[in-house]
Every structure is written in structure tokens, then in C-alpha cells.
Design a protein around this motif. Structure first.
Motif, PDB file in Angstrom:
ATOM      1  N   LEU A  70       0.836  -1.256   0.059  1.00 20.50           N
ATOM      2  CA  LEU A  70       0.050  -0.058  -0.010  1.00 20.50           C
ATOM      3  C   LEU A  70       0.815   1.309  -0.106  1.00 20.50           C
ATOM      4  O   LEU A  70       1.847   1.450   0.911  1.00 20.50           O
ATOM      5  N   GLN A  71       0.608   2.230  -1.001  1.00 18.49           N
ATOM      6  CA  GLN A  71       1.352   3.346  -1.083  1.00 18.49           C
ATOM      7  C   GLN A  71       0.651   4.587  -1.087  1.00 18.49           C
ATOM      8  O   GLN A  71      -0.420   4.511  -1.870  1.00 18.49           O
ATOM      9  N   HIS A  72       1.101   5.942  -0.584  1.00 19.56           N
ATOM     10  CA  HIS A  72       0.375   6.882  -0.836  1.00 19.56           C
ATOM     11  C   HIS A  72       1.029   7.714  -2.034  1.00 19.56           C
ATOM     12  O   HIS A  72       2.134   7.652  -2.065  1.00 19.56           O
ATOM     13  N   LYS A  73      -0.020   8.169  -2.590  1.00 19.75           N
ATOM     14  CA  LYS A  73       0.333   9.012  -3.979  1.00 19.75           C
ATOM     15  C   LYS A  73       0.567  10.474  -3.445  1.00 19.75           C
ATOM     16  O   LYS A  73      -0.234  11.093  -2.990  1.00 19.75           O
ATOM     17  N   LEU A  74       1.750  11.062  -3.863  1.00 23.51           N
ATOM     18  CA  LEU A  74       2.302  12.270  -3.512  1.00 23.51           C
ATOM     19  C   LEU A  74       1.374  13.318  -4.546  1.00 23.51           C
ATOM     20  O   LEU A  74       1.408  12.827  -5.401  1.00 23.51           O
ATOM     21  N   PHE A  75       1.299  14.429  -3.945  1.00 24.52           N
ATOM     22  CA  PHE A  75       0.819  15.602  -4.677  1.00 24.52           C
ATOM     23  C   PHE A  75      -0.529  15.162  -5.475  1.00 24.52           C
ATOM     24  O   PHE A  75      -0.751  15.755  -6.511  1.00 24.52           O
ATOM     25  N   ALA A  76      -1.267  14.430  -4.965  1.00 26.07           N
ATOM     26  CA  ALA A  76      -2.566  14.333  -5.629  1.00 26.07           C
ATOM     27  C   ALA A  76      -3.557  15.310  -5.196  1.00 26.07           C
ATOM     28  O   ALA A  76      -3.568  15.933  -3.995  1.00 26.07           O
ATOM     29  N   VAL A  77      -4.403  15.625  -6.273  1.00 25.95           N
ATOM     30  CA  VAL A  77      -5.467  16.571  -5.877  1.00 25.95           C
ATOM     31  C   VAL A  77      -6.455  16.020  -4.761  1.00 25.95           C
ATOM     32  O   VAL A  77      -6.688  16.681  -3.844  1.00 25.95           O
ATOM     33  N   ASN A  78      -7.006  14.929  -4.867  1.00 21.11           N
ATOM     34  CA  ASN A  78      -7.482  14.151  -3.957  1.00 21.11           C
ATOM     35  C   ASN A  78      -6.594  12.998  -3.100  1.00 21.11           C
ATOM     36  O   ASN A  78      -5.723  12.434  -3.845  1.00 21.11           O
ATOM     37  N   LYS A  79      -7.108  12.903  -1.800  1.00 22.11           N
ATOM     38  CA  LYS A  79      -6.179  11.975  -1.136  1.00 22.11           C
ATOM     39  C   LYS A  79      -6.171  10.549  -1.833  1.00 22.11           C
ATOM     40  O   LYS A  79      -7.265   9.992  -1.699  1.00 22.11           O
ATOM     41  N   LYS A  98     -10.351   9.531  -1.696  1.00 23.37           N
ATOM     42  CA  LYS A  98     -11.278  10.054  -0.973  1.00 23.37           C
ATOM     43  C   LYS A  98     -11.805  11.042  -2.081  1.00 23.37           C
ATOM     44  O   LYS A  98     -11.179  12.093  -2.848  1.00 23.37           O
ATOM     45  N   ARG A  99     -13.192  11.305  -1.880  1.00 25.48           N
ATOM     46  CA  ARG A  99     -13.977  11.904  -2.712  1.00 25.48           C
ATOM     47  C   ARG A  99     -14.107  13.443  -2.230  1.00 25.48           C
ATOM     48  O   ARG A  99     -14.144  13.866  -1.136  1.00 25.48           O
ATOM     49  N   ALA A 100     -13.739  14.354  -3.304  1.00 24.16           N
ATOM     50  CA  ALA A 100     -13.736  15.913  -2.640  1.00 24.16           C
ATOM     51  C   ALA A 100     -14.901  16.432  -2.265  1.00 24.16           C
ATOM     52  O   ALA A 100     -14.956  17.072  -1.184  1.00 24.16           O
ATOM     53  N   GLY A 123      -0.039   7.366 -14.437  1.00 27.06           N
ATOM     54  CA  GLY A 123      -0.971   8.346 -13.806  1.00 27.06           C
ATOM     55  C   GLY A 123      -2.170   7.806 -12.878  1.00 27.06           C
ATOM     56  O   GLY A 123      -2.459   6.570 -13.055  1.00 27.06           O
ATOM     57  N   THR A 124      -3.282   8.495 -12.276  1.00 26.66           N
ATOM     58  CA  THR A 124      -4.136   8.330 -11.879  1.00 26.66           C
ATOM     59  C   THR A 124      -5.380   8.777 -12.385  1.00 26.66           C
ATOM     60  O   THR A 124      -6.216   9.476 -11.562  1.00 26.66           O
TER      61      THR A 124
END
Length: 209
Positions: A70-79, A98-100, A123-124
Motif C-alpha cells: 500500500l502506497q500513498h500518492k504524493l501531490f494528488a488533488v484528492n487523497k 477520497k471524494r472531494a 498516472g491516476t
């Protein structure tokens, strides 16, 4: 199944997750079968994470084998947190975002079935996709999501529940996290454990902010 069909059961499952009080990273969890009281998975974080990805490894309890990351995506618009698996742990199997804009805390879970899978370099963009699972809190915005329901798609049936147990003595005295998961039949239990960890991380970061 995002991680493996062997983690899908034909009946309902109940899983208890407890954060380890003494761990180098402070983010280690143990997930055990609530009915039979044996440990299913261990989640281990990094003591020193230079990449700031918050990487956590999901390991089978018996073999100690890593089955997902499990990895956190840095600099994403939404968590955003990504789940990787496969031989090199570089196949993106799912994303928890997470939904904005939502009245209550809502998390979309996208499960990828395509071959080849996306990798860590991709990308995501999920604008053309519909979430496989939707996790919704029954609380007001900006509050701790102590109880969440997992739905199959946007308007599908409820296939799971996540609840933070704030009544236990350990939780009240030590202020650590104790979660109880209820997972429906044919749902990947390993993925659900990682979804719970990702949401816990998002919640903690919001309170730190």
C-alpha cells in the motif's frame, strides 16, 4: 479479486484489526479472524521512509510472505492510496481515493482487472471509470469516520462494514486504533484490510492538518 481469489470467502467474515503499540514505525497492524481468533495478516510500515510514500506491506501471517503493498500518492488533488501486488509488487491492483465533494466522508475504491496492469509510473486518471466499491461514513463532515459502510458500486448493496471500536479499554487509555471489519461473501478480505488502513491514514492526516 484484487489481490487473490484465495482471500475471498463464500460466507461473511469478521476481522479485528489492532495497531501494535510498540513498533518502529508506529503504523503496524495485525488483522485476525474474529470468529476463530487466529491472525490472518500483518501490516508493516517503514521506520524511515525517505520516499514519503507511507509504504506498508501486507503479509500473510503464517508464511510471512508479502502479498501486497500500500502506497500513498504524493501531490494528488484528492487523497489517494494505491495497492500493488504481483511478482515484483509493481502491478497496480486498486486505488483508494477520497471524494472531494461529499456531504459525508466518502472513499471510492477502483479495482483494476485489465492486463497489463498499471504500474507505479502510470498516472491516476479515473475520470472514465466507475468505482468498484464505495465506502461511506455515517458521520458529519470533518469528523472521525467511526463507522463506515461498503457498497458495491455507487448505488449497490452493502457488502461490508468498518467500525472503530472506541469502547475498549485499550482504545480509550492508549488512544490507539481498534477496527472491526465485516466483509461479505466473495469480497477480497486482504483488499478490505488495506482499504481500512488507507482510510485510517487519510483520517489521521486530516486531523494533523
Amino acid at each position: 479479486a484484487a489481490i487473490g481469489p484465495e482471500h475471498c470467502r463464500t460466507q461473511n467474515s469478521e476481522i479485528a484489526m489492532k495497531e501494535k503499540l510498540f513498533s518502529w514505525s508506529g503504523d503496524d497492524f495485525a488483522a485476525r479472524d474474529y470468529k476463530y481468533s487466529h491472525t490472518l495478516f500483518k501490516i508493516e510500515g517503514k521506520a524511515i521512509d525517505l520516499s514519503m510514500s507511507g509504504e506498508k506491506k501486507l503479509k500473510e501471517s503464517m508464511s510471512g510472505k508479502t502479498i501486497a503493498v500500500l502506497q500513498h500518492k504524493l501531490f494528488a488533488v484528492n487523497k489517494t492510496w494505491h495497492v500493488y501486488a504481483g511478482r515484483g509488487m509493481d502491478e497496480r491492483r486498486a486505488s483508494i481515493i477520497k471524494r472531494a465533494w461529499a456531504w459525508t466522508a466518502t472513499y471510492d475504491v477502483f479495482i483494476y482487472h485489465g492486463i497489463p496492469y498499471l504500474t507505479k509510473e502510470d498516472g491516476t486518471d479515473t475520470s472514465a471509470l466507475k468505482p468498484s466499491l464505495v465506502v461511506k461514513a455515517g458521520m458529519w463532515p470533518f469528523s472521525h469516520p467511526k463507522q463506515l459502510r461498503v457498497y458495491c458500486g455507487e448505488n449497490g448493496e452493502c457488502v461490508g462494514k468498518m467500525k472503530k471500536d472506541s469502547k475498549s479499554l485499550r482504545s480509550m487509555v492508549l488512544d490507539d486504533d481498534v477496527y472491526k471489519l465485516k466483509v461479505g461473501p466473495n469480497i477480497d478480505t486482504a483488499l478490505m484490510v488495506l482499504v481500512a488502513v488507507a482510510i485510517d491514514e487519510m483520517r489521521d492526516s486530516e486531523w494533523e492538518d
